[in-house]
Design a protein around this motif. Structure first.
Motif, PDB file in Angstrom:
ATOM      1  N   LEU A 137      95.630 106.418  56.552  1.00 44.45           N
ATOM      2  CA  LEU A 137      94.635 107.494  56.491  1.00 44.45           C
ATOM      3  C   LEU A 137      93.387 107.095  57.265  1.00 44.45           C
ATOM      4  CD1 LEU A 137      94.835 108.319  52.684  1.00 44.45           C
ATOM      5  CD2 LEU A 137      95.600 109.806  54.536  1.00 44.45           C
ATOM      6  N   PRO A 138      92.717 108.089  57.854  1.00 47.78           N
ATOM      7  CA  PRO A 138      91.399 107.800  58.439  1.00 47.78           C
ATOM      8  C   PRO A 138      90.434 107.337  57.343  1.00 47.78           C
ATOM      9  CG  PRO A 138      92.260 109.903  59.223  1.00 47.78           C
ATOM     10  CD  PRO A 138      93.151 109.464  58.097  1.00 47.78           C
ATOM     11  N   GLN A 139      89.439 106.541  57.754  1.00 47.29           N
ATOM     12  CA  GLN A 139      88.495 105.994  56.782  1.00 47.29           C
ATOM     13  C   GLN A 139      87.795 107.084  55.990  1.00 47.29           C
ATOM     14  OE1 GLN A 139      87.416 103.192  55.583  1.00 47.29           O
ATOM     15  NE2 GLN A 139      87.939 101.497  56.964  1.00 47.29           N
ATOM     16  N   GLU A 140      87.417 108.156  56.689  1.00 42.92           N
ATOM     17  CA  GLU A 140      86.637 109.186  56.023  1.00 42.92           C
ATOM     18  C   GLU A 140      87.441 109.973  54.995  1.00 42.92           C
ATOM     19  OE1 GLU A 140      88.122 110.641  60.047  1.00 42.92           O
ATOM     20  OE2 GLU A 140      87.095 108.868  59.229  1.00 42.92           O
ATOM     21  N   GLN A 141      88.771 109.924  55.063  1.00 38.81           N
ATOM     22  CA  GLN A 141      89.598 110.654  54.095  1.00 38.81           C
ATOM     23  C   GLN A 141      90.072 109.769  52.934  1.00 38.81           C
ATOM     24  OE1 GLN A 141      92.836 112.740  55.919  1.00 38.81           O
ATOM     25  NE2 GLN A 141      91.529 113.952  57.285  1.00 38.81           N
ATOM     26  N   TYR A 142      89.667 108.530  52.936  1.00 32.81           N
ATOM     27  CA  TYR A 142      90.123 107.615  51.894  1.00 32.81           C
ATOM     28  C   TYR A 142      89.057 107.431  50.829  1.00 32.81           C
ATOM     29  CZ  TYR A 142      91.321 103.280  49.504  1.00 32.81           C
ATOM     30  OH  TYR A 142      91.578 102.336  48.544  1.00 32.81           O
ATOM     31  N   ASP A 143      89.485 107.534  49.579  1.00 35.81           N
ATOM     32  CA  ASP A 143      88.620 107.243  48.443  1.00 35.81           C
ATOM     33  C   ASP A 143      89.332 106.204  47.569  1.00 35.81           C
ATOM     34  OD1 ASP A 143      87.870 107.832  45.387  1.00 35.81           O
ATOM     35  OD2 ASP A 143      86.174 108.389  46.662  1.00 35.81           O
ATOM     36  N   ARG A 144      88.645 105.166  47.255  1.00 31.99           N
ATOM     37  CA  ARG A 144      89.259 104.029  46.570  1.00 31.99           C
ATOM     38  C   ARG A 144      89.890 104.416  45.236  1.00 31.99           C
ATOM     39  NH1 ARG A 144      86.200  98.276  45.203  1.00 31.99           N
ATOM     40  NH2 ARG A 144      88.040  97.276  44.208  1.00 31.99           N
ATOM     41  N   GLU A 145      89.277 105.361  44.529  1.00 34.62           N
ATOM     42  CA  GLU A 145      89.787 105.751  43.208  1.00 34.62           C
ATOM     43  C   GLU A 145      90.700 106.964  43.279  1.00 34.62           C
ATOM     44  OE1 GLU A 145      89.346 103.995  40.585  1.00 34.62           O
ATOM     45  OE2 GLU A 145      87.895 102.563  41.425  1.00 34.62           O
ATOM     46  N   GLN A 146      90.265 107.971  44.032  1.00 36.53           N
ATOM     47  CA  GLN A 146      90.968 109.246  43.995  1.00 36.53           C
ATOM     48  C   GLN A 146      92.254 109.257  44.831  1.00 36.53           C
ATOM     49  OE1 GLN A 146      88.282 112.401  45.031  1.00 36.53           O
ATOM     50  NE2 GLN A 146      86.918 112.019  43.287  1.00 36.53           N
ATOM     51  N   THR A 147      92.222 108.584  45.979  1.00 37.22           N
ATOM     52  CA  THR A 147      93.398 108.655  46.863  1.00 37.22           C
ATOM     53  C   THR A 147      94.654 108.069  46.216  1.00 37.22           C
ATOM     54  OG1 THR A 147      91.977 108.583  48.823  1.00 37.22           O
ATOM     55  CG2 THR A 147      94.322 108.058  49.118  1.00 37.22           C
ATOM     56  N   PRO A 148      94.641 106.824  45.677  1.00 35.83           N
ATOM     57  CA  PRO A 148      95.860 106.323  45.006  1.00 35.83           C
ATOM     58  C   PRO A 148      96.275 107.187  43.815  1.00 35.83           C
ATOM     59  CG  PRO A 148      94.357 104.514  45.482  1.00 35.83           C
ATOM     60  CD  PRO A 148      93.595 105.779  45.739  1.00 35.83           C
ATOM     61  N   ALA A 149      95.271 107.670  43.047  1.00 36.22           N
ATOM     62  CA  ALA A 149      95.606 108.513  41.901  1.00 36.22           C
ATOM     63  C   ALA A 149      96.267 109.805  42.347  1.00 36.22           C
ATOM     64  CB  ALA A 149      94.352 108.809  41.093  1.00 36.22           C
ATOM     65  N   ARG A 150      95.787 110.375  43.463  1.00 37.85           N
ATOM     66  CA  ARG A 150      96.373 111.615  43.965  1.00 37.85           C
ATOM     67  C   ARG A 150      97.814 111.385  44.428  1.00 37.85           C
ATOM     68  NH1 ARG A 150      93.908 115.233  48.981  1.00 37.85           N
ATOM     69  NH2 ARG A 150      95.282 117.055  48.700  1.00 37.85           N
ATOM     70  N   ILE A 151      98.057 110.266  45.089  1.00 42.92           N
ATOM     71  CA  ILE A 151      99.419 109.953  45.550  1.00 42.92           C
ATOM     72  C   ILE A 151     100.368 109.817  44.361  1.00 42.92           C
ATOM     73  CG2 ILE A 151     100.841 108.208  46.690  1.00 42.92           C
ATOM     74  CD1 ILE A 151      98.447 107.646  48.525  1.00 42.92           C
ATOM     75  N   LEU A 152      99.916 109.088  43.343  1.00 47.96           N
ATOM     76  CA  LEU A 152     100.773 108.898  42.166  1.00 47.96           C
ATOM     77  C   LEU A 152     101.022 110.210  41.435  1.00 47.96           C
ATOM     78  CD1 LEU A 152      99.331 105.546  40.761  1.00 47.96           C
ATOM     79  CD2 LEU A 152     101.382 105.897  42.156  1.00 47.96           C
ATOM     80  N   SER A 153     100.025 111.072  41.433  1.00 46.73           N
ATOM     81  CA  SER A 153     100.201 112.380  40.791  1.00 46.73           C
ATOM     82  C   SER A 153     101.258 113.204  41.514  1.00 46.73           C
ATOM     83  CB  SER A 153      98.863 113.123  40.771  1.00 46.73           C
ATOM     84  OG  SER A 153      99.024 114.418  40.229  1.00 46.73           O
ATOM     85  N   ILE A 154     101.251 113.135  42.850  1.00 45.41           N
ATOM     86  CA  ILE A 154     102.261 113.861  43.629  1.00 45.41           C
ATOM     87  C   ILE A 154     103.657 113.320  43.334  1.00 45.41           C
ATOM     88  CG2 ILE A 154     103.088 114.291  45.979  1.00 45.41           C
ATOM     89  CD1 ILE A 154     100.144 114.312  46.868  1.00 45.41           C
ATOM     90  N   LEU A 155     103.771 112.004  43.227  1.00 46.18           N
ATOM     91  CA  LEU A 155     105.075 111.404  42.956  1.00 46.18           C
ATOM     92  C   LEU A 155     105.593 111.776  41.571  1.00 46.18           C
ATOM     93  CD1 LEU A 155     104.574 107.811  44.454  1.00 46.18           C
ATOM     94  CD2 LEU A 155     105.686 109.784  45.512  1.00 46.18           C
ATOM     95  N   ARG A 156     104.711 111.855  40.589  1.00 42.05           N
ATOM     96  CA  ARG A 156     105.148 112.189  39.232  1.00 42.05           C
ATOM     97  C   ARG A 156     105.626 113.633  39.125  1.00 42.05           C
ATOM     98  NH1 ARG A 156     100.206 109.261  37.964  1.00 42.05           N
ATOM     99  NH2 ARG A 156     100.740 107.141  37.252  1.00 42.05           N
ATOM    100  N   GLU A 157     105.213 114.480  40.029  1.00 41.95           N
ATOM    101  CA  GLU A 157     105.651 115.875  40.006  1.00 41.95           C
ATOM    102  C   GLU A 157     107.065 116.067  40.536  1.00 41.95           C
ATOM    103  OE1 GLU A 157     102.742 118.025  42.182  1.00 41.95           O
ATOM    104  OE2 GLU A 157     101.173 117.858  40.646  1.00 41.95           O
ATOM    105  N   ILE A 158     107.603 115.059  41.182  1.00 41.09           N
ATOM    106  CA  ILE A 158     108.972 115.142  41.719  1.00 41.09           C
ATOM    107  C   ILE A 158     109.922 114.581  40.659  1.00 41.09           C
ATOM    108  CG2 ILE A 158     110.524 114.394  43.569  1.00 41.09           C
ATOM    109  CD1 ILE A 158     108.093 114.199  45.396  1.00 41.09           C
ATOM    110  N   ASP A 159     110.759 115.436  40.104  1.00 46.96           N
ATOM    111  CA  ASP A 159     111.605 115.068  38.964  1.00 46.96           C
ATOM    112  C   ASP A 159     112.625 113.991  39.313  1.00 46.96           C
ATOM    113  OD1 ASP A 159     110.270 116.940  37.443  1.00 46.96           O
ATOM    114  OD2 ASP A 159     111.729 118.532  37.874  1.00 46.96           O
TER     115      ASP A 159
END
Length: 346
Positions: free
Chosen positions: A263-285
């Protein structure tokens, strides 16, 4: 004279009764034994033994009917006319011939029974029918060989010369086909240890061809046939399988997938970005919840941040990877997605 005629009639009746009883018991025995794993040859041999045993019992009864003196008189009478006294000198050899024939027939029956049992039991291990037949026949020949050596011992024949000749032939034959024997030994190891079965998907070092990955189609004594993921069938000598690392891709039912997200630096957030990725993965059954998916930073530059994402799926559901890539692409439009570990992609 009248007493002898009466004894003769009783003797004939005794033999007829014991013979009939022998055939009747043979029929019952054979009918029962045919329902077991015993080979037909052995069953018929046991049936004949029953008849012979009852006939022998009948002969004993006949001897009891005739007194010893009468038997001696009959013997000398026949001996004087037919000169069969010489036959008595060969009775030992006649008995040895009969016993040898019995051992040979019994050895054939036992050998065929052992072969039948081995073929049936090895079927439970998913071994090819040709392999099972070969092993069964080899054991059958071993039993027959034991019977032959037993017969030689009965005739007091020296077995040193046959053994010496057999040993010389074995050494010469072994030297001539030593490479094939290596494959055979390795094949026996594979069949006994069973590092993989027919239908399993394995990966093995293929030399100049690189890593060979495919489904096991057949395990033979000399070689193993594998259908590659690209569709070709390859025959791998068992020596190579025995001497190199083999990966069984189907031993466990789960597979780990590893992705990298840049990801570009400006789109990365230390807390939110990993949490968002994991949330997307948990939605896939189709993604296995345990072990839990993880997303960690694996690279940091002035312009971009690289995250490594790992999750587990059921073996054979490689289509889940495409679903994950699609979901992450929608969430991070400018991210670069790379599959680092694709669960075998089989």
């Amino acid at each position: 004279m009248g007493i002898q005629v009466q004894q003769l009639i009783y003797s004939i009746l005794t033999l007829l009764i014991t013979g009939a009883a022998g055939f009747f018991l043979r029929r019952l025995l054979v009918g029962r034994l045919r329902q077991t794993v015993l080979d037909d040859w052995l069953v018929e041999t046991l049936g004949v033994m029953v008849i012979l045993l009852l006939l022998a019992l009948g002969i004993v009864v006949v001897i009891s009917i005739w007194s010893i003196s009468n038997l001696q008189q009959l013997w000398h009478s026949f001996a004087g006319n037919l000169a069969i006294e010489k036959l008595a000198n060969y009775m030992g050899d006649v008995w040895t011939v009969i016993l040898s024939a019995f051992i040979l027939v019994l050895g054939i029956g036992v050998g065929r029974t052992v072969s039948k049992i081995i073929i049936r039991n090895l079927a439970e291990n998913r071994i090819d029918i040709n392999m099972r037949t070969l092993i069964g026949r080899m054991l059958s020949f071993v039993v027959l060989g034991i019977a032959i050596f037993w017969i030689l011992a009965l005739w007091h024949l020296s077995i040193e010369t046959p053994l010496a000749i057999l040993g010389t032939i074995t050494v010469a034959f072994t030297f001539a086909i030593q490479d094939i024997l290596k494959d055979l030994v390795a094949g026996f190891y594979i069949l006994i240890e069973r590092p993989f079965h027919i239908g399993d998907e394995i990966s093995i070092e293929g030399g100049a061809a690189g890593i060979l990955t495919g489904r096991v189609e057949d395990v033979q004594l000399r070689a193993t046939k594998v259908r590659l993921v690209s569709g070709e069938e390859v025959t791998i000598p068992n020596t190579r399988i025995f001497s190199t690392t083999v990966i069984n891709n189907t031993f466990y039912g789960e597979r780990r997938v590893t992705l990298t997200i840049t990801l570009p630096q400006e789109q990365y957030d230390r807390e939110q970005t990993p949490a968002r990725i994991l949330s997307i993965l948990r939605e896939i059954d189709e993604i296995i919840p345990k072990p839990e998916p993880v997303a960690t930073i694996s690279g940091y530059t002035r312009e971009a941040v690289t995250l490594t994402v790992r999750f587990w799926i059921v073996h054979g559901q490689s289509g889940v990877i495409a679903d994950v890539l699609h979901a992450l692409r929608n969430a991070f439009a400018e991210a670069e997605l790379t599959v680092q570990e694709s669960a075998g992609a089989i």
